[in-house]
Design a protein around this motif. Sequence first.
Motif, PDB file in Angstrom:
ATOM      1  N   MET A  13       0.664  -1.330  -0.272  1.00 53.07           N
ATOM      2  CA  MET A  13       0.264  -0.152  -0.305  1.00 53.07           C
ATOM      3  C   MET A  13       0.747   0.953  -0.305  1.00 53.07           C
ATOM      4  O   MET A  13       1.083   1.936  -0.872  1.00 53.07           O
ATOM      5  CB  MET A  13      -0.954   0.152   1.336  1.00 53.07           C
ATOM      6  CG  MET A  13      -2.205  -0.648   1.235  1.00 53.07           C
ATOM      7  SD  MET A  13      -2.854  -0.981  -0.088  1.00 53.07           S
ATOM      8  CE  MET A  13      -4.216   0.456   0.587  1.00 53.07           C
ATOM      9  N   ASN A  32      11.377   3.595   5.573  1.00 56.33           N
ATOM     10  CA  ASN A  32      10.715   2.165   5.643  1.00 56.33           C
ATOM     11  C   ASN A  32      11.091   1.530   6.972  1.00 56.33           C
ATOM     12  O   ASN A  32      12.874   1.760   6.408  1.00 56.33           O
ATOM     13  CB  ASN A  32      10.904   1.328   4.693  1.00 56.33           C
ATOM     14  CG  ASN A  32       9.840  -0.052   5.079  1.00 56.33           C
ATOM     15  OD1 ASN A  32       8.725   0.092   5.282  1.00 56.33           O
ATOM     16  ND2 ASN A  32      10.170  -1.173   5.040  1.00 56.33           N
ATOM     17  N   ARG A  33      10.660   1.214   7.789  1.00 57.96           N
ATOM     18  CA  ARG A  33      11.696   0.506   9.141  1.00 57.96           C
ATOM     19  C   ARG A  33      12.223  -0.261   8.451  1.00 57.96           C
ATOM     20  O   ARG A  33      13.912  -0.035   8.685  1.00 57.96           O
ATOM     21  CB  ARG A  33      10.794  -0.204   9.892  1.00 57.96           C
ATOM     22  CG  ARG A  33      11.118  -0.915  10.618  1.00 57.96           C
ATOM     23  CD  ARG A  33      10.355  -2.157  11.751  1.00 57.96           C
ATOM     24  NE  ARG A  33      10.298  -3.320  11.010  1.00 57.96           N
ATOM     25  CZ  ARG A  33       9.101  -3.666  11.685  1.00 57.96           C
ATOM     26  NH1 ARG A  33       8.271  -3.628  13.328  1.00 57.96           N
ATOM     27  NH2 ARG A  33       8.674  -4.725  10.549  1.00 57.96           N
ATOM     28  N   THR A  34      12.826  -1.770   7.539  1.00 53.41           N
ATOM     29  CA  THR A  34      13.694  -1.849   6.722  1.00 53.41           C
ATOM     30  C   THR A  34      14.060  -1.176   5.738  1.00 53.41           C
ATOM     31  O   THR A  34      13.334  -1.747   4.489  1.00 53.41           O
ATOM     32  CB  THR A  34      13.291  -3.558   6.534  1.00 53.41           C
ATOM     33  OG1 THR A  34      12.368  -4.028   7.929  1.00 53.41           O
ATOM     34  CG2 THR A  34      14.342  -4.799   6.046  1.00 53.41           C
ATOM     35  N   LYS A  37      13.979  -2.461   1.802  1.00 50.69           N
ATOM     36  CA  LYS A  37      12.586  -1.860   1.362  1.00 50.69           C
ATOM     37  C   LYS A  37      12.778  -0.560   0.622  1.00 50.69           C
ATOM     38  O   LYS A  37      11.774  -0.474  -0.989  1.00 50.69           O
ATOM     39  CB  LYS A  37      11.199  -1.816   1.707  1.00 50.69           C
ATOM     40  CG  LYS A  37      10.814  -3.664   1.896  1.00 50.69           C
ATOM     41  CD  LYS A  37       8.728  -3.144   2.203  1.00 50.69           C
ATOM     42  CE  LYS A  37       8.881  -4.661   3.437  1.00 50.69           C
ATOM     43  NZ  LYS A  37       7.589  -5.030   3.699  1.00 50.69           N
ATOM     44  N   VAL A  74       1.750   1.591   7.884  1.00 55.07           N
ATOM     45  CA  VAL A  74       2.118  -0.083   8.197  1.00 55.07           C
ATOM     46  C   VAL A  74       0.708  -0.136   9.011  1.00 55.07           C
ATOM     47  O   VAL A  74      -0.080  -0.255   9.468  1.00 55.07           O
ATOM     48  CB  VAL A  74       3.582   0.829   9.399  1.00 55.07           C
ATOM     49  CG1 VAL A  74       4.124   1.711   9.164  1.00 55.07           C
ATOM     50  CG2 VAL A  74       2.342   1.462  10.656  1.00 55.07           C
ATOM     51  N   LYS A  75       1.350  -1.709   9.249  1.00 57.56           N
ATOM     52  CA  LYS A  75       0.126  -2.039   9.742  1.00 57.56           C
ATOM     53  C   LYS A  75      -0.771  -1.327  11.061  1.00 57.56           C
ATOM     54  O   LYS A  75       0.047  -1.355  11.815  1.00 57.56           O
ATOM     55  CB  LYS A  75       1.787  -3.558  10.519  1.00 57.56           C
ATOM     56  CG  LYS A  75       0.162  -5.168  10.829  1.00 57.56           C
ATOM     57  CD  LYS A  75       1.473  -6.542  11.073  1.00 57.56           C
ATOM     58  CE  LYS A  75       0.949  -7.381  10.759  1.00 57.56           C
ATOM     59  NZ  LYS A  75       0.071  -7.261   9.633  1.00 57.56           N
ATOM     60  N   GLY A 101      -3.125   3.570   7.609  1.00 54.39           N
ATOM     61  CA  GLY A 101      -3.975   2.595   7.286  1.00 54.39           C
ATOM     62  C   GLY A 101      -5.591   2.053   7.281  1.00 54.39           C
ATOM     63  O   GLY A 101      -5.876   3.032   8.226  1.00 54.39           O
ATOM     64  N   ASN A 102      -5.701   1.177   8.309  1.00 56.22           N
ATOM     65  CA  ASN A 102      -7.192   0.004   8.506  1.00 56.22           C
ATOM     66  C   ASN A 102      -6.816   0.493  10.990  1.00 56.22           C
ATOM     67  O   ASN A 102      -7.348  -0.545  11.128  1.00 56.22           O
ATOM     68  CB  ASN A 102      -7.154  -0.823   8.218  1.00 56.22           C
ATOM     69  CG  ASN A 102      -8.572  -0.641   6.751  1.00 56.22           C
ATOM     70  OD1 ASN A 102      -8.694  -0.418   6.013  1.00 56.22           O
ATOM     71  ND2 ASN A 102      -8.131  -1.730   6.317  1.00 56.22           N
ATOM     72  N   VAL A 127      -8.296   4.377   3.287  1.00 54.04           N
ATOM     73  CA  VAL A 127      -7.957   4.367   1.420  1.00 54.04           C
ATOM     74  C   VAL A 127      -8.629   3.471   1.455  1.00 54.04           C
ATOM     75  O   VAL A 127      -8.275   2.228   1.540  1.00 54.04           O
ATOM     76  CB  VAL A 127      -6.667   4.389   1.984  1.00 54.04           C
ATOM     77  CG1 VAL A 127      -6.081   3.624   0.254  1.00 54.04           C
ATOM     78  CG2 VAL A 127      -5.893   5.950   2.231  1.00 54.04           C
TER      79      VAL A 127
HETATM   80  P1  NDP Z   1       1.046  -4.477   6.052  1.00 57.45           P
HETATM   81  O1  NDP Z   1       0.315  -4.462   6.927  1.00 57.45           O
HETATM   82  O2  NDP Z   1       1.917  -6.188   6.120  1.00 57.45           O
HETATM   83  O3  NDP Z   1       1.769  -3.710   6.985  1.00 57.45           O
HETATM   84  C1  NDP Z   1       3.262  -3.776   6.734  1.00 57.45           C
HETATM   85  C2  NDP Z   1       4.066  -2.682   6.459  1.00 57.45           C
HETATM   86  O4  NDP Z   1       4.490  -2.155   7.972  1.00 57.45           O
HETATM   87  C3  NDP Z   1       5.743  -2.493   6.363  1.00 57.45           C
HETATM   88  O5  NDP Z   1       6.630  -1.319   5.843  1.00 57.45           O
HETATM   89  C4  NDP Z   1       6.289  -2.613   7.831  1.00 57.45           C
HETATM   90  O6  NDP Z   1       7.673  -2.367   8.092  1.00 57.45           O
HETATM   91  C5  NDP Z   1       5.437  -2.001   8.439  1.00 57.45           C
HETATM   92  N1  NDP Z   1       5.836  -2.438  10.112  1.00 57.45           N
HETATM   93  C6  NDP Z   1       4.670  -3.301  10.669  1.00 57.45           C
HETATM   94  N2  NDP Z   1       5.644  -3.195  12.309  1.00 57.45           N
HETATM   95  C7  NDP Z   1       6.270  -2.061  12.844  1.00 57.45           C
HETATM   96  C8  NDP Z   1       6.501  -1.497  13.308  1.00 57.45           C
HETATM   97  N3  NDP Z   1       6.557  -1.937  14.738  1.00 57.45           N
HETATM   98  N4  NDP Z   1       7.253  -0.328  13.584  1.00 57.45           N
HETATM   99  C9  NDP Z   1       7.462   0.372  11.471  1.00 57.45           C
HETATM  100  N5  NDP Z   1       6.729  -0.203  10.799  1.00 57.45           N
HETATM  101  C10 NDP Z   1       6.721  -1.622  10.606  1.00 57.45           C
HETATM  102  O7  NDP Z   1       1.298  -3.643   4.953  1.00 57.45           O
HETATM  103  P2  NDP Z   1      -0.152  -3.291   3.816  1.00 57.45           P
HETATM  104  O8  NDP Z   1       0.571  -2.304   2.697  1.00 57.45           O
HETATM  105  O9  NDP Z   1      -0.998  -4.078   3.112  1.00 57.45           O
HETATM  106  O10 NDP Z   1      -1.141  -2.383   3.994  1.00 57.45           O
HETATM  107  C11 NDP Z   1      -0.272  -0.914   5.073  1.00 57.45           C
HETATM  108  C12 NDP Z   1      -1.920  -0.478   6.059  1.00 57.45           C
HETATM  109  O11 NDP Z   1      -3.039  -0.588   4.715  1.00 57.45           O
HETATM  110  C13 NDP Z   1      -2.543  -1.457   7.092  1.00 57.45           C
HETATM  111  O12 NDP Z   1      -2.894  -0.832   7.869  1.00 57.45           O
HETATM  112  C14 NDP Z   1      -3.756  -2.027   6.179  1.00 57.45           C
HETATM  113  O13 NDP Z   1      -4.745  -2.642   7.100  1.00 57.45           O
HETATM  114  C15 NDP Z   1      -4.023  -0.482   5.004  1.00 57.45           C
HETATM  115  N6  NDP Z   1      -4.675  -1.381   4.174  1.00 57.45           N
HETATM  116  C16 NDP Z   1      -4.100  -1.910   3.357  1.00 57.45           C
HETATM  117  C17 NDP Z   1      -5.246  -2.424   1.792  1.00 57.45           C
HETATM  118  C18 NDP Z   1      -4.680  -3.309   1.174  1.00 57.45           C
HETATM  119  O14 NDP Z   1      -5.371  -3.924   0.138  1.00 57.45           O
HETATM  120  N7  NDP Z   1      -3.479  -3.894   1.139  1.00 57.45           N
HETATM  121  C19 NDP Z   1      -5.931  -1.534   1.550  1.00 57.45           C
HETATM  122  C20 NDP Z   1      -6.723  -0.635   2.964  1.00 57.45           C
HETATM  123  C21 NDP Z   1      -5.346  -0.390   4.174  1.00 57.45           C
HETATM  124  P3  NDP Z   1       8.428  -3.748   7.308  1.00 57.45           P
HETATM  125  O15 NDP Z   1       9.094  -3.891   6.411  1.00 57.45           O
HETATM  126  O16 NDP Z   1      10.698  -3.511   7.917  1.00 57.45           O
HETATM  127  O17 NDP Z   1       8.342  -4.980   7.940  1.00 57.45           O
END
Ligand code: NDP
Length: 477
Positions: A13, A32-34, A37, A74-75, A101-102, A127
């Motif tokens: 996203m 990004n944390r990592t 990416k 982020v998550k 995020g959601n 979003v």
């Molecule tokens: P994810 O929900 O899988 O989240 C992954 C991301 O979160 C990575 O960039 C990860 O970093 C980061 N992250 C996780 N934990 C931490 C932490 N403790 N500190 C810093 N960074 C962290 O990714 P999506 O792209 O699927 O979704 C992002 C958001 O958008 C979510 O809230 C989701 O609910 C929302 N959303 C998603 C949709 C979808 O279709 N997927 C649609 C609409 C909204 P790292 O790479 O370092 O692990």
Amino acid sequence: TSAQIGVTGLAVMGRNLARNFARNGYTVAVHNRTVAKTNALVEEFGHEGSFVAAETAKEFVAALERPRRLVIMVKAGEPTDAVIQEFAPLLEPGDMIIDGGNAHFADTRRRERELRGQGIHFVGTGVSGGEEGALNGPSIMPGGSPESYESLGPMLEKISAKAADGAPCVTHVGPDGAGHFVKMVHNGIEYADMQLIGEAYQLLRDVAGYSPSQIADIFRTWNTGRLDSYLIEITAEVLSHVDAATGKPFVDVVEDRAEQKGTGRWTVQIALDLGVPVSGIAEAVFARSLSGHADLRAASRGLAGPTAQQLDEVDAAAFADRVEQALYASKIVSYTQGFHEITAGSDEYDWNIDLGAVASIWRGGCIIRAAFLDRIRAAYDTRPDLPSLLSDDTFAQEIAAAQDDWREVLVAATRQGVPTPGFSAALAYYDALRAERLPAALTQGQRDFFGAHTYRRTDREGSFHTLWGDDRSEVEA
Ligand code: NDP
């Protein structure tokens, strides 16, 4: 160079949202944390626009022009709080944190309150549109302060989806958690839409005897009419897909256990708290949950169904037309319930949400995008104080025209033993709302009988109690 916007959290996203901003001419700081990416994004898509890769939070914040606009992708849940805690100390009054995020709207309200003290605008933003939408234009539902929207609005309008009439699918929904609340209800309606489509499919298959590929064609035809929508369109795609390994219809080789991430469940939980009957959405959430109870289903498989000789002969084509009517009428009810929940949330939290504007920004980009939403917008534009979508003349007339077929479909479903919780709940809601008298009067009598809970009368003001255990005379409570 200073970036006009920054995105932290570069999974599907965030990465696509960052690319969308860059493709629209903005300089985008990415983090990004990592770190890998971040680098991968710039390597792969750097040619699409202007990116500033930041390895650390400090670098990220320093790359942004002021007031800063920082998108968190982020998550949802604790990671969002962790990221806010990391960045907030580095920000200044007037800066904006946009959480895309959601998030649960209650978390958004808390975060907004906490950051307001520091002069930071926290913009909880729904979003919708999945990764494809994030890249090419999502439907965007921002909450937060009006000042933040003044600064962000033009950028969001640029990257958002556009409806058929060219209007951007973004509006300032309302203060604090309003945007995430509306996104939540959007997802609840999405669950209901999907459930209703699933029931229509099952009826066409089990009652009318059509094959998946024939049903795909029926959905394609429906998609040229009033049901024209993204979900109907992709339903036809999924139904016509054939599994390469077995040569069978794809729907026949997929396990029939529906999963969920939780926004549908939130919609129902909050509706219970607000006292809003979203029965269609609730049935959709429960239907997914029932499908997942494999043991319970296995243990119930031998239970009796309808006796074969009682089953109706159906004219398949005529039945399909009826199912279209039932689906459309039930869909009107789902949206009626969803918009009722938005009204109740808006009243509870003083958000002053414009329902017509909500319908308008759902016309493009999001999962429930549909031609139908234009008509909901028109209904609220004509009468902003519409008590319910069902009281709109056009919708009332359409349901009036559909209801006989709707009832017939449920008769056939009941006779054949095909479960239709969504269609049935929608019809029960419709019939309950139009009823002259409800058995609630009896409920009040029972409550007064066992608990002296009192009741009101239709002919006099005041609260009353009947001395049930005594001479059954009535006293004023
Ligand atoms: P994810 O929900 O899988 O989240 C992954 C991301 O979160 C990575 O960039 C990860 O970093 C980061 N992250 C996780 N934990 C931490 C932490 N403790 N500190 C810093 N960074 C962290 O990714 P999506 O792209 O699927 O979704 C992002 C958001 O958008 C979510 O809230 C989701 O609910 C929302 N959303 C998603 C949709 C979808 O279709 N997927 C649609 C609409 C909204 P790292 O790479 O370092 O692990």
